[in-house]
Design a protein around this motif. Sequence first.
Motif, short mmCIF file in Angstrom:
data_model
loop_
_atom_site.label_atom_id
_atom_site.label_comp_id
_atom_site.label_asym_id
_atom_site.label_seq_id
_atom_site.Cartn_x
_atom_site.Cartn_y
_atom_site.Cartn_z
N ILE A 134 36.44 22.55 13.35
CA ILE A 134 35.68 23.56 12.34
C ILE A 134 36.19 24.91 12.78
O ILE A 134 35.52 25.92 12.23
CB ILE A 134 34.49 23.27 12.26
CG1 ILE A 134 33.63 23.22 13.90
CG2 ILE A 134 33.85 22.08 11.62
CD1 ILE A 134 32.11 23.26 13.91
N ALA A 135 36.94 25.03 13.78
CA ALA A 135 37.40 26.48 13.98
C ALA A 135 38.80 26.21 15.15
O ALA A 135 38.70 25.37 15.79
CB ALA A 135 36.09 27.51 14.67
N GLY A 136 39.10 27.39 15.32
CA GLY A 136 40.30 27.54 16.44
C GLY A 136 40.29 28.95 17.20
O GLY A 136 40.12 29.77 16.56
N ASP A 137 40.12 28.69 18.17
CA ASP A 137 40.21 29.94 19.36
C ASP A 137 41.51 30.26 19.76
O ASP A 137 42.26 29.46 20.36
CB ASP A 137 39.43 29.39 20.51
CG ASP A 137 37.84 29.49 20.13
OD1 ASP A 137 37.46 30.00 19.09
OD2 ASP A 137 37.13 29.30 21.07
N PRO A 138 42.15 31.23 19.16
CA PRO A 138 43.46 32.00 19.39
C PRO A 138 43.62 32.51 21.03
O PRO A 138 42.46 32.76 21.59
CB PRO A 138 43.77 32.68 18.39
CG PRO A 138 42.55 33.39 18.11
CD PRO A 138 41.42 32.32 18.32
N THR A 166 44.00 30.35 35.57
CA THR A 166 42.82 29.78 36.09
C THR A 166 43.24 28.03 36.66
O THR A 166 42.30 27.57 36.91
CB THR A 166 41.57 29.78 35.42
OG1 THR A 166 41.68 28.74 34.05
CG2 THR A 166 40.85 31.02 34.98
N GLY A 167 44.64 27.89 36.47
CA GLY A 167 44.96 26.63 36.96
C GLY A 167 46.21 26.22 36.24
O GLY A 167 46.47 26.98 35.23
N PRO A 168 46.93 25.20 36.84
CA PRO A 168 48.36 24.70 36.44
C PRO A 168 48.27 24.23 35.08
O PRO A 168 49.27 24.20 34.55
CB PRO A 168 48.88 24.20 37.65
CG PRO A 168 47.75 23.63 38.14
CD PRO A 168 46.69 24.47 38.22
N VAL A 169 47.29 23.47 34.77
CA VAL A 169 47.25 22.71 33.54
C VAL A 169 46.08 23.30 32.49
O VAL A 169 45.06 22.65 32.43
CB VAL A 169 46.88 21.28 33.94
CG1 VAL A 169 47.18 20.52 32.57
CG2 VAL A 169 47.83 20.66 34.92
N THR A 170 46.53 24.44 32.00
CA THR A 170 45.38 25.24 31.24
C THR A 170 46.31 25.88 30.01
O THR A 170 47.67 25.79 30.15
CB THR A 170 44.72 26.30 31.69
OG1 THR A 170 45.70 27.16 32.21
CG2 THR A 170 43.83 25.70 33.27
N ASP A 171 45.55 26.06 29.00
CA ASP A 171 46.35 26.69 27.94
C ASP A 171 47.11 27.80 28.22
O ASP A 171 48.33 28.09 27.99
CB ASP A 171 45.44 26.87 26.64
CG ASP A 171 45.02 25.60 26.13
OD1 ASP A 171 45.91 24.73 25.91
OD2 ASP A 171 43.88 25.64 25.69
N PRO A 172 46.57 28.92 28.86
CA PRO A 172 47.34 30.06 29.25
C PRO A 172 48.60 29.80 30.32
O PRO A 172 49.59 30.54 30.21
CB PRO A 172 46.27 30.72 30.00
CG PRO A 172 44.82 30.49 29.74
CD PRO A 172 45.10 29.07 29.29
N GLY A 212 45.04 35.63 27.02
CA GLY A 212 43.46 35.67 27.12
C GLY A 212 42.81 35.18 25.85
O GLY A 212 43.17 35.42 24.65
N ASN A 213 41.54 34.39 26.12
CA ASN A 213 41.01 34.06 24.78
C ASN A 213 40.33 35.25 24.05
O ASN A 213 40.02 36.04 24.66
CB ASN A 213 39.85 33.21 25.17
CG ASN A 213 39.17 32.41 23.93
OD1 ASN A 213 38.41 32.83 23.34
ND2 ASN A 213 39.55 31.25 23.53
N ALA A 214 40.43 35.33 22.63
CA ALA A 214 40.06 36.61 22.03
C ALA A 214 38.74 37.02 22.70
O ALA A 214 38.74 38.16 22.79
CB ALA A 214 39.90 36.21 20.48
N SER A 215 37.67 36.11 22.62
CA SER A 215 36.39 36.20 23.10
C SER A 215 36.36 37.06 24.35
O SER A 215 35.47 37.75 24.69
CB SER A 215 35.28 35.15 23.02
OG SER A 215 35.95 33.92 23.88
N GLU A 216 37.22 36.94 25.25
CA GLU A 216 37.27 37.32 26.66
C GLU A 216 37.98 38.55 26.89
O GLU A 216 37.58 39.35 27.70
CB GLU A 216 38.00 36.24 27.57
CG GLU A 216 37.28 34.92 27.77
CD GLU A 216 38.49 33.77 28.14
OE1 GLU A 216 37.84 32.99 28.11
OE2 GLU A 216 39.50 34.10 28.19
N VAL A 217 38.98 38.97 25.75
CA VAL A 217 39.67 40.23 26.03
C VAL A 217 39.47 41.27 24.93
O VAL A 217 39.94 42.26 25.00
CB VAL A 217 41.25 40.00 26.06
CG1 VAL A 217 41.34 38.94 27.44
CG2 VAL A 217 41.68 39.37 25.06
#
Length: 328
Positions: A134-138, A166-172, A212-217
Amino acid sequence: MVTRCPGDKTFGRKLMRKSIFAVAMAACGLFATSAIAADYPERDVTLIVQSSPGGGSDIIARTIARIVNEGKLSSTQMLVENKPGGGGAIAYNYVAQRKGDPYVMGTIATSFFVAPLMGQSPAKVEDFQPIAVIAGDPFILVVEAKSGIATLDDIKAKKVLRIGNTGPVTDPALLAVSLGNELGIEVRPVPFNGDGEVTTALLGGHIDLQFGNASEVMAQIEAGRLKPVAVTSPERLASLPDVPTFKELGSDIELMLYRGVVMPKDMPAEAVAFWEDVMKKVSESDIWKTQYVERNNSVPLYWDADEFARRVPEISKLYADYLTTIQK
């Protein structure tokens, strides 16, 4: 002449009772099937969250539950239960083990795809019935406003850049590897304990880039402290209409953190259809649009159960390919 065996009458009575019982149970089965279709749900449904209270997935789950309950989208209540731990494995395994149970569902995050690939969870993506996204966080590639970097060409010219994660296996982290491979540069990862620390390090000049997640930056972008270079969504964000997508810049990078729900495998078709419809109504509600999508600069979208199921192997392969790259 008829020869009677000892106990014939007793055997006959037992056989008769078994036959009556079998017919009765078959009738009950037919009734139960029609009852599921007509009266489902008959009791409260629990939405399992793989994170602790207050986390991103928890906020999503409680927003969904609020919309369902206040909007009376179900005749019963939606309850939220947190089962953190194991990188999401505890929650995913709990849901997967409730095979065929139409009264439990779960939220998903990146760990839904990554945990089984890393052997951290015995529950595979195939053990779930997709319901809806129901949503996507870019993600937004940002730099410090005074860094002198404004485009992908500027990044490419630097040859070596530091990027926080924040870790080797994350989206960033996945995005950082993809960026380095595409531009032919060395992107050195710098680990931090949280995304807030990554942003602070970027502002202080200790790293050069952040996905960065949009909500964070967004707050730092609006304050003029960070400069957005590109977004990982399929289309430009309404909140950043002048910032191009990676695709527009000729890059293959496209990734969002999809927000959706799943149920255990072997789910009755009536339950799938019911919650598919409910989640569509959630995605169209003013509360969802204002309290989640707009507040977190998310991309509004809706995938029904079939579309979600079709996309699961694609997303899983994306993470599998990434893991292969970093393990070389």
